[in-house]
Design a protein around this motif. Structure first.
Motif, PDB file in Angstrom:
ATOM      1  N   ILE A 168      30.087  26.384  26.778  1.00 41.12           N
ATOM      2  CA  ILE A 168      31.555  26.362  26.878  1.00 41.12           C
ATOM      3  C   ILE A 168      32.116  27.772  26.749  1.00 41.12           C
ATOM      4  N   LEU A 169      31.652  28.511  25.751  1.00 37.36           N
ATOM      5  CA  LEU A 169      32.191  29.860  25.534  1.00 37.36           C
ATOM      6  C   LEU A 169      31.858  30.808  26.674  1.00 37.36           C
ATOM      7  N   THR A 170      30.624  30.766  27.173  1.00 38.08           N
ATOM      8  CA  THR A 170      30.266  31.675  28.267  1.00 38.08           C
ATOM      9  C   THR A 170      30.945  31.288  29.574  1.00 38.08           C
ATOM     10  N   TYR A 171      31.458  30.067  29.636  1.00 38.30           N
ATOM     11  CA  TYR A 171      32.254  29.645  30.797  1.00 38.30           C
ATOM     12  C   TYR A 171      33.615  30.338  30.815  1.00 38.30           C
ATOM     13  N   HIS A 172      34.019  30.913  29.702  1.00 39.52           N
ATOM     14  CA  HIS A 172      35.281  31.645  29.595  1.00 39.52           C
ATOM     15  C   HIS A 172      35.115  33.146  29.836  1.00 39.52           C
ATOM     16  N   VAL A 173      33.887  33.574  30.146  1.00 37.24           N
ATOM     17  CA  VAL A 173      33.579  35.001  30.288  1.00 37.24           C
ATOM     18  C   VAL A 173      33.119  35.291  31.718  1.00 37.24           C
ATOM     19  N   VAL A 174      33.641  36.381  32.271  1.00 35.26           N
ATOM     20  CA  VAL A 174      33.274  36.827  33.604  1.00 35.26           C
ATOM     21  C   VAL A 174      32.718  38.235  33.485  1.00 35.26           C
ATOM     22  N   SER A 175      31.630  38.501  34.174  1.00 36.67           N
ATOM     23  CA  SER A 175      31.070  39.842  34.194  1.00 36.67           C
ATOM     24  C   SER A 175      31.960  40.718  35.071  1.00 36.67           C
ATOM     25  N   GLY A 176      32.342  41.869  34.556  1.00 37.28           N
ATOM     26  CA  GLY A 176      33.245  42.769  35.272  1.00 37.28           C
ATOM     27  C   GLY A 176      34.632  42.717  34.666  1.00 37.28           C
ATOM     28  N   LYS A 177      35.431  43.683  35.019  1.00 36.68           N
ATOM     29  CA  LYS A 177      36.793  43.773  34.489  1.00 36.68           C
ATOM     30  C   LYS A 177      37.792  43.413  35.581  1.00 36.68           C
ATOM     31  N   PHE A 178      38.526  42.308  35.368  1.00 35.63           N
ATOM     32  CA  PHE A 178      39.533  41.844  36.311  1.00 35.63           C
ATOM     33  C   PHE A 178      40.894  41.850  35.624  1.00 35.63           C
ATOM     34  N   VAL A 179      41.686  42.879  35.892  1.00 36.49           N
ATOM     35  CA  VAL A 179      43.043  42.920  35.349  1.00 36.49           C
ATOM     36  C   VAL A 179      43.936  42.004  36.188  1.00 36.49           C
ATOM     37  N   ALA A 180      45.137  41.772  35.706  1.00 40.55           N
ATOM     38  CA  ALA A 180      46.059  40.846  36.366  1.00 40.55           C
ATOM     39  C   ALA A 180      46.236  41.154  37.849  1.00 40.55           C
ATOM     40  N   ALA A 181      46.414  42.424  38.168  1.00 36.06           N
ATOM     41  CA  ALA A 181      46.628  42.803  39.571  1.00 36.06           C
ATOM     42  C   ALA A 181      45.441  42.425  40.443  1.00 36.06           C
ATOM     43  N   ASP A 182      44.225  42.571  39.906  1.00 41.21           N
ATOM     44  CA  ASP A 182      43.020  42.202  40.655  1.00 41.21           C
ATOM     45  C   ASP A 182      42.993  40.707  40.952  1.00 41.21           C
ATOM     46  N   VAL A 183      43.330  39.909  39.947  1.00 42.72           N
ATOM     47  CA  VAL A 183      43.293  38.452  40.100  1.00 42.72           C
ATOM     48  C   VAL A 183      44.339  38.005  41.121  1.00 42.72           C
ATOM     49  N   ILE A 184      45.537  38.520  41.002  1.00 44.29           N
ATOM     50  CA  ILE A 184      46.602  38.128  41.933  1.00 44.29           C
ATOM     51  C   ILE A 184      46.253  38.539  43.366  1.00 44.29           C
ATOM     52  N   LYS A 185      45.727  39.754  43.524  1.00 46.58           N
ATOM     53  CA  LYS A 185      45.337  40.197  44.863  1.00 46.58           C
ATOM     54  C   LYS A 185      44.249  39.278  45.433  1.00 46.58           C
ATOM     55  N   ALA A 186      43.265  38.933  44.608  1.00 43.96           N
ATOM     56  CA  ALA A 186      42.176  38.061  45.077  1.00 43.96           C
ATOM     57  C   ALA A 186      42.700  36.676  45.453  1.00 43.96           C
TER      58      ALA A 186
END
Length: 192
Positions: A114-132
């Motif tokens: 459950i906990l590792t499901y909340h973790v993503v490798s790499g750094k995704f700031v808000a702008a990155d997520v919205i752009k994607a």
């Protein structure tokens, strides 16, 4: 740019972080964490993701779970990581007894998943997520450290995560910087 309005009864402790921006569809190029010159800290002096979470009273359940799953050293690692961190009230939404059951030694494997499901490798700031999300015609599939995917989409100005079971969680605070990544607080625990 729209600011995240945080009710003091739920997120008062989160206000110790400078004014972080809310995921927004407006002006997506301006999503850096706002700091004054005296607040700027070198990477070596910033706390890790675990340190940031441990210093905030709204993440006490998450920190207890990370300790119970023996993930402290992992999340203190170099990273970078992006953590979609459930606040205490997110854990409180789970059925009665769920958190206590997950914190037991015999539940370590489930808790770790459950906990590792909340973790993503790499750094995704808000702008990155919205752009994607925009580049993906309204959704962005994110592979977690656990191995399953989360799907990010927009609901108005908010980013919503949809988990493998179809549950959803709203991002309520973004771009909390740590020396080894970034934290985005979420209002519901996502399940693999």
């Amino acid at each position: 740019m729209k600011k995240l309005i945080i009710t003091t009864c739920l997120f008062g402790g989160l206000l110790i972080f400078a004014s972080f921006t809310h995921f927004s569809t407006e002006n997506t190029s301006e999503y850096a964490t706002k700091t004054t010159p005296t607040e700027k800290v070198t990477k070596e002096k910033k706390p890790t993701i675990v340190g940031v979470a441990a210093s905030n009273e709204n993440f006490t359940t998450l920190v207890a779970a990370v300790k119970a799953a023996n993930l402290v050293e992992t999340l203190k690692g170099d990273g970078p990581f992006t953590v979609f961190a459930p606040v205490n009230d997110a854990f409180a939404k789970l059925p009665d007894g769920t958190v206590d059951g997950l914190l037991k030694p015999e539940s370590k494997k489930t808790l770790t998943a459950i906990l590792t499901y909340h973790v993503v490798s790499g750094k995704f700031v808000a702008a990155d997520v919205i752009k994607a999300i925009k580049d993906g015609n309204g959704s962005f599939s994110i592979t977690t450290v656990q191995g399953n995917k989360l799907v990010a989409s927009l609901d108005g100005d908010s980013v919503v995560l949809t988990d493998a079971k179809g549950g959803t969680s709203k991002v309520v605070l973004t771009d909390v910087e740590a020396s080894n990544g970034v934290i985005h607080a979420i209002d519901t625990v996502v399940m693999p």
